[in-house]
Structures are given as structure tokens and as C-alpha cells.
Scaffold this motif. Structure first.
Motif, PDB file in Angstrom:
ATOM      1  N   GLN A 155     -52.038 -17.111  92.978  1.00  0.00           N
ATOM      2  CA  GLN A 155     -51.538 -17.500  91.648  1.00  0.00           C
ATOM      3  C   GLN A 155     -51.504 -16.293  90.720  1.00  0.00           C
ATOM      4  O   GLN A 155     -50.550 -16.104  89.951  1.00  0.00           O
TER       5      GLN A 155
ATOM      6  N   LEU B  65     -48.599 -13.922  91.708  1.00  0.00           N
ATOM      7  CA  LEU B  65     -47.323 -14.489  91.261  1.00  0.00           C
ATOM      8  C   LEU B  65     -47.099 -14.216  89.777  1.00  0.00           C
ATOM      9  O   LEU B  65     -45.989 -13.860  89.349  1.00  0.00           O
ATOM     10  N   LYS B  66     -48.154 -14.363  89.006  1.00  0.00           N
ATOM     11  CA  LYS B  66     -48.051 -14.141  87.554  1.00  0.00           C
ATOM     12  C   LYS B  66     -47.785 -12.675  87.245  1.00  0.00           C
ATOM     13  O   LYS B  66     -46.920 -12.349  86.418  1.00  0.00           O
TER      14      LYS B  66
ATOM     15  N   ASP C 284     -41.676 -16.565  91.437  1.00  0.00           N
ATOM     16  CA  ASP C 284     -42.068 -17.928  91.800  1.00  0.00           C
ATOM     17  C   ASP C 284     -42.624 -18.022  93.216  1.00  0.00           C
ATOM     18  O   ASP C 284     -43.317 -18.981  93.552  1.00  0.00           O
ATOM     19  N   CYS C 285     -42.259 -17.036  94.046  1.00  0.00           N
ATOM     20  CA  CYS C 285     -42.656 -17.109  95.454  1.00  0.00           C
ATOM     21  C   CYS C 285     -42.796 -15.701  96.028  1.00  0.00           C
ATOM     22  O   CYS C 285     -41.956 -14.830  95.765  1.00  0.00           O
TER      23      CYS C 285
ATOM     24  N   LYS D 193     -45.121 -21.415  97.397  1.00  0.00           N
ATOM     25  CA  LYS D 193     -45.620 -20.231  96.681  1.00  0.00           C
ATOM     26  C   LYS D 193     -45.534 -18.977  97.548  1.00  0.00           C
ATOM     27  O   LYS D 193     -45.525 -17.856  97.045  1.00  0.00           O
TER      28      LYS D 193
END
Length: 346
Positions: free
Chosen positions: A112, A115-116, A121-122, A152
Motif C-alpha cells: 500500500q 503504491l502511494k 494503482d497497481c 494491487k
């Protein structure tokens, strides 16, 4: 006319990448003096424009800032759909010390966070950067499989994993790529890892394909490293007087071939097969251009054998890195049957 960088299938799960990737680690510390962000973004844009679209990073590079840099570079020109992003999880700080972690909760939180930072998004290819030997690999893979199912992550990879670890992981969810150190003077994966990957349809990503820069620059390269460059501690760099003969032989053959030592070292890997993708790193556009020139260097079987003779047997002195306890030799994990509550974990 510019050299066209071919696209190749990496593994058998559907991922297609440029035949040569770009290792981005050195763009944010650890390698040499600090870099200007604008220069690194310019380099990333140049690489993508040149057809090198397979970008290799990790959450630990920087730490954390490398992913941010790549995300920013892609956002500036809307390049997300043109690239394949490989990033990694596995290293974290605990009580001021670095440890390897494959705990499912950490795997999820690390994904997570990546990704940020990447602002995507993936993740195209998500590696376990090193293997947590305290946890059955099936437990770590179970969480990675969930991240794939949730959209993800597209493809899963392992780095510095043993043959048995690769097999056990692959049984939980197909592994697309295994990333290990591989170069003319680091060939320990050829007996077990390469055949296992080929049997299972797994691609091979070669990091440090130029021996952490030594096969490109030799003793002068080592002399010019700044004190804070972590490569200063490489055991083989402590034996430069002995090991320089390898560089000298490669350089002499490169002169005969009309290419550079760096190009010759990379070309040797390109000739290992279409399932091998080297990811040389650089922070300079001129070095990048030189590296992709390796794709046009052709080697005969006799030249391949000659190259391999330069670093065969005990010619090279020193371990391949200063963290040998984190290499594939030591990546065995406990059996799944030993894990409490394992029935609910995968």
C-alpha cells in the motif's frame, strides 16, 4: 538511426518488458554523491523515450525516495502506461537495525505504501527483496496472491531465493521473475537457480550485471568512489590489485570487438537467453546510451567461452557482496507444517 530496444516476455505469465531494464537504486543516494532530482527525471524520461521501459526500484532505496522519484517522473509526462514498474518489499527498520520481513501484515502495508509513493494503482512486478527465513515462504506468498487477486499487483517475483524456495513459492502462486546477482564474475546461480527457473517458466532478472561497476571501470572506478558509497565495502573491491586482471582482460577483448568493457559484460548476459533481462543502473545519460549499445554487440560461442575464462575458478578474490547471509544460499524457510494456524494462512 537509433537502436531499437526489443521487447521480451519475462516469465510465462504474460509480462512483457524491454530487453534491458534500468536499475534506479543509485538515483537516490547510496551510490556516489547526491543527485539532482531534475537530472534523474531527465534520465528516466530519456530511458523511456529510448525504449527502456522496465524500471527497477524498491521501497528501501532512499529509503522510500526512489519510488517517489519514479512516480513523479511518470506523472510529469503521463508515462504510466508505457512502463513496467518493478518494486520490492522485505527490508524494514526494527530498533535501529535492518531486518528482513515476510509477515503478511507487513507485506500488505508495504505494498500500500509503495503504491502511494509511486502514485499508481497497481504494481507490475512485486518482489520479495530478500527471503524471511523465520516464516514459511508459503505464508508470504499467500498474502502476495491476495494482492494479485485484489488488483494491487500484477505479477510476483523473488530476489536471492534458493531453488527449493522458488519451487515452494511457485506452488502457491506462479512466480514471474527471480532477480539475482549475475555477471561475468558472479555465476553462482547457474547450477541450480537458472535451471529451476527455466523448468518452471520463470524469467531471470540480473542485477549488478557489471559487477557493481567494476567490469565497466576497473580499478579507477573503485578509486573514485566517495567514502559514503556503500560499494566501498565490497569484498572484491578490497582485492583490487588481484581482481584488476579480470577487468583488464575484458577491456582488452572489448577493444578488439570495437565496444566498451561495460557493453561486453552486458552483451554476455544478453547472450544467455531471451529469458534473461539485465538491469544495469546509472545516473548519467551518456552511460545509459553506452549500456543500451550492448544490445548490438554479437558474440560467438568461442567469444563467450573466452569471456568466461577471464573470471573462472578461483581467479576472483572476495565474496560477491558484504551481506552474504542474505544471498540465495541462506534463503531456506521453515516448512509450512511448522507454522501455527497455517491451514488458514494460504
Amino acid at each position: 538511426m537509433a537502436l531499437e530496444v526489443p521487447k521480451l516476455k519475462l516469465g510465462s505469465q504474460g509480462l512483457v518488458v524491454s530487453a534491458q531494464g534500468l536499475g534506479c537504486m543509485g538515483m537516490t543516494g547510496s551510490h556516489g554523491p547526491p543527485k539532482e532530482e531534475s537530472d534523474m527525471i531527465k534520465l528516466l524520461h530519456h530511458a523511456i523515450d529510448s525504449g527502456v521501459t522496465f524500471l527497477d526500484t524498491s521501497n528501501v532505496y532512499g529509503p522510500f525516495t526512489n519510488e517517489i522519484l519514479i512516480g513523479k517522473a511518470l506523472k510529469e509526462r503521463g508515462l504510466r502506461e508505457k512502463v513496467q514498474i518493478a518494486t520490492k518489499f522485505g527490508f524494514r527498520m526494527v530498533d535501529g537495525k535492518i531486518e528482513v520481513c515476510g509477515d503478511p501484515a507487513y507485506v500488505r502495508s508495504a505494498c500500500q505504501a509503495s503504491l502511494k509513493r509511486l502514485d499508481i494503482d497497481c504494481i507490475d512486478l512485486y518482489y520479495a527483496h530478500r527471503i524471511d527465513t523465520r516464516i514459511p515462504i508459503e505464508i508470504t506468498m499467500g498474502e502476495l496472491k491476495k494482492l494479485v487477486e485484489e488488483g494491487k499487483v500484477k505479477y510476483i517475483g523473488l530476489s536471492e531465493a534458493s531453488a527449493s524456495t522458488i519451487r515452494r513459492a511457485h506452488a502457491v502462486h506462479p512466480i514471474t521473475a527471480v532477480q539475482n546477482e549475475w555477471s561475468l564474475w558472479t555465476r553462482d546461480l547457474e547450477d541450480e537457480i537458472v535451471p529451476t527457473c527455466r523448468e518452471l517458466g520463470i524469467g531471470i532478472v540480473a542485477y549488478s550485471p557489471m559487477g557493481w561497476g567494476f567490469l565497466a571501470g576497473g580499478p579507477t572506478f573503485v578509486e573514485n568512489l566517495i567514502p559514503t558509497d556503500f560499494r566501498k565495502n565490497m569484498p572484491r573491491f578490497q582485492n583490487v590489485e588481484h581482481n584488476k586482471i579480470v577487468y583488464e582482460r575484458v577491456n582488452e577483448m572489448a577493444a578488439r570487438k570495437g565496444c566498451t568493457a561495460a557493453q561486453l559484460a552486458l552483451a554476455w548476459l544478453h547472450h544467455q537467453g531471451n529469458d534473461v533481462i539485465p538491469i544495469p543502473g546509472t545516473t548519467k545519460i551518456e552511460n545509459f546510451n553506452q549500456n543500451i549499445g550492448a544490445l548490438s554487440v554479437k558474440l560467438t560461442p568461442e567469444e563467450m567461452a573466452e569471456l568466461e575464462s577471464f573470471a573462472s575458478g578461483d581467479i576472483v578474490k572476495g565474496d560477491r557482496n558484504f551481506m552474504m547471509h542474505l544471498t540465495w544460499y541462506h534463503s531456506e524457510t521453515p516448512p509450512l507444517s511448522s507454522w501455527k494456524g497455517h491451514q488458514d494462512s494460504v
